[in-house]
Design a protein around this motif. Structure first.
Motif, PDB file in Angstrom:
ATOM      1  N   ALA A  53       0.469  -1.424   0.055  1.00  0.00           N
ATOM      2  CA  ALA A  53      -0.054  -0.118  -0.005  1.00  0.00           C
ATOM      3  C   ALA A  53       0.384   1.401   0.102  1.00  0.00           C
ATOM      4  O   ALA A  53       0.384   2.042  -0.407  1.00  0.00           O
ATOM      5  N   GLU A  54       2.079   0.955   0.952  1.00  0.00           N
ATOM      6  CA  GLU A  54       2.947   2.497   0.316  1.00  0.00           C
ATOM      7  C   GLU A  54       2.704   4.160   0.692  1.00  0.00           C
ATOM      8  O   GLU A  54       2.428   4.686   0.833  1.00  0.00           O
ATOM      9  N   LEU A  81     -14.084   4.100   2.788  1.00  0.00           N
ATOM     10  CA  LEU A  81     -12.649   4.781   3.501  1.00  0.00           C
ATOM     11  C   LEU A  81     -13.251   6.025   3.513  1.00  0.00           C
ATOM     12  O   LEU A  81     -13.946   6.738   2.669  1.00  0.00           O
ATOM     13  N   PHE A  82     -13.291   7.003   4.551  1.00  0.00           N
ATOM     14  CA  PHE A  82     -13.696   8.228   4.741  1.00  0.00           C
ATOM     15  C   PHE A  82     -12.261   9.233   5.493  1.00  0.00           C
ATOM     16  O   PHE A  82     -11.851   8.660   6.970  1.00  0.00           O
ATOM     17  N   GLN A 105      -4.090   0.983  -1.383  1.00  0.00           N
ATOM     18  CA  GLN A 105      -2.595   2.234  -2.675  1.00  0.00           C
ATOM     19  C   GLN A 105      -3.333   3.077  -2.747  1.00  0.00           C
ATOM     20  O   GLN A 105      -2.134   4.171  -2.884  1.00  0.00           O
ATOM     21  N   MET A 106      -4.678   3.777  -2.551  1.00  0.00           N
ATOM     22  CA  MET A 106      -4.962   5.195  -2.475  1.00  0.00           C
ATOM     23  C   MET A 106      -5.210   6.306  -1.025  1.00  0.00           C
ATOM     24  O   MET A 106      -5.303   6.746  -1.448  1.00  0.00           O
ATOM     25  N   SER A 107      -4.936   4.935  -0.419  1.00  0.00           N
ATOM     26  CA  SER A 107      -5.136   6.098   0.998  1.00  0.00           C
ATOM     27  C   SER A 107      -3.777   7.218   0.843  1.00  0.00           C
ATOM     28  O   SER A 107      -4.543   8.118   1.876  1.00  0.00           O
ATOM     29  N   SER A 108      -2.837   6.984   0.729  1.00  0.00           N
ATOM     30  CA  SER A 108      -1.882   7.915   0.738  1.00  0.00           C
ATOM     31  C   SER A 108      -2.142   8.898   0.206  1.00  0.00           C
ATOM     32  O   SER A 108      -2.011  10.012   0.568  1.00  0.00           O
ATOM     33  N   ILE A 121     -12.127  13.335   1.970  1.00  0.00           N
ATOM     34  CA  ILE A 121     -12.394  12.758   0.508  1.00  0.00           C
ATOM     35  C   ILE A 121     -13.176  11.270   1.290  1.00  0.00           C
ATOM     36  O   ILE A 121     -12.443  11.031   2.440  1.00  0.00           O
ATOM     37  N   PHE A 122     -13.454  10.580   0.722  1.00  0.00           N
ATOM     38  CA  PHE A 122     -15.063   9.581   0.700  1.00  0.00           C
ATOM     39  C   PHE A 122     -14.898   8.795  -0.705  1.00  0.00           C
ATOM     40  O   PHE A 122     -14.605   9.461  -1.768  1.00  0.00           O
TER      41      PHE A 122
END
Length: 286
Positions: A53-54, A81-82, A105-108, A121-122
């Motif tokens: 996920a980096e 994810l919020f 992978q998108m969380s950062s 961002i949701f």
């Protein structure tokens, strides 16, 4: 026949592809999950990320990320994810991500983007992506974003005028579908596609009955302001798709054509953040 080649005609009339096969060919490459949700006993979940996920921030920053599950009207339990990026944010992005990535992978990226443009961002994983149940399909895409929209509205009490729908690549498909049915604060279409057939067969001039993802036919029904972003050297979804989508939007704002950018590097260009900041913090506020 609208410039179709002989091989296209053979494909169309000898063995017309069904929408699900076009969809599978073009769209759905879910990666091995890069995250998991762990229940904390209060009905909430903590986000656990793998190395792939980096994650680029501190462990404490993960406290700004809340995960949970919701269920679609097709019966699939999907992960949401919020990401709280700003205490002063007026807008929340309902972000539909691209292909071959998941929420881990998108969380950062979400945390970095939201903090830079002053938005929360949701996001959600499509059926069959990440820890979402079910299998990817066109119908599930539409059900997935409907469930995410409902969760964002009810769980967080955010009204439509404060929601910006953001779709990237395949994520523009459910984004356009939802935006054609609800008026929202704004819509951002990042590397959008006109339809599945038009990606697979670039000379296609019309929407066939078996075409998948016919966003070009839904965009004229979008009543919210729309910002279209596309790289001029996109090797996956040709730049012409962005141009045609832009021309069909009733309330399109000045688009962002990123010179020399391909399909996966638009965000690396400085003009990307500059244009988003201007759109969110100047154009939508005024």
């Amino acid at each position: 026949m609208n410039g179709l080649s002989f091989s296209e005609l053979c494909c169309l009339f000898c063995c017309p592809p069904c929408p699900s096969r076009i969809a599978a060919k073009l769209a759905f490459l879910p990666p091995e999950p890069t995250y998991d949700f762990h229940a904390d006993g209060t009905g909430r979940y903590t986000l656990s990320l793998t190395d792939r996920a980096e994650w680029q921030y501190s462990e404490r920053d993960k406290e700004n990320v809340e995960g949970f599950f919701t269920r679609t009207n097709r019966g699939n339990r999907i992960a949401c994810l919020f990401v709280r990026c700003s205490s002063t944010a007026r807008f929340t992005l309902l972000f539909s991500h691209g292909n071959a990535v998941d929420l881990g992978q998108m969380s950062s990226f979400y945390l970095g983007l939201g903090s830079r443009i002053n938005c929360n961002i949701f996001s959600y994983d499509y059926s069959g992506y990440g820890v979402s149940a079910g299998k990817p399909s066109e119908k599930n895409l539409y059900a997935d974003i409907d469930a995410a929209w409902l969760a964002l509205r009810t769980r967080y009490g955010i009204s439509p005028e404060n929601i910006i729908l953001y779709g990237q690549s395949i994520g523009t498909v459910p984004t356009v579908d939802l935006a054609s049915r609800y008026e929202v604060g704004a819509v951002i279409l990042h590397s959008p596609l006109m339809s599945g057939m038009r990606v697979a067969f670039p000379n296609t001039k019309r929407t066939w009955f078996f075409d998948a993802f016919p966003s070009i036919d839904k965009v004229p029904k979008v009543t919210s302001p729309v910002l279209v972003i596309h790289g001029t050297e996109d090797e996956v979804i040709d730049f012409s798709h962005g141009l045609n989508i832009f021309e069909k939007c009733p309330r399109a704002v000045e688009p962002l054509w990123v010179e020399g950018a391909g399909h996966n590097d638009v965000e690396l260009h400085n003009v990307y953040l500059e244009r988003l900041k201007k759109f969110v913090n100047v154009e939508l506020v005024n």
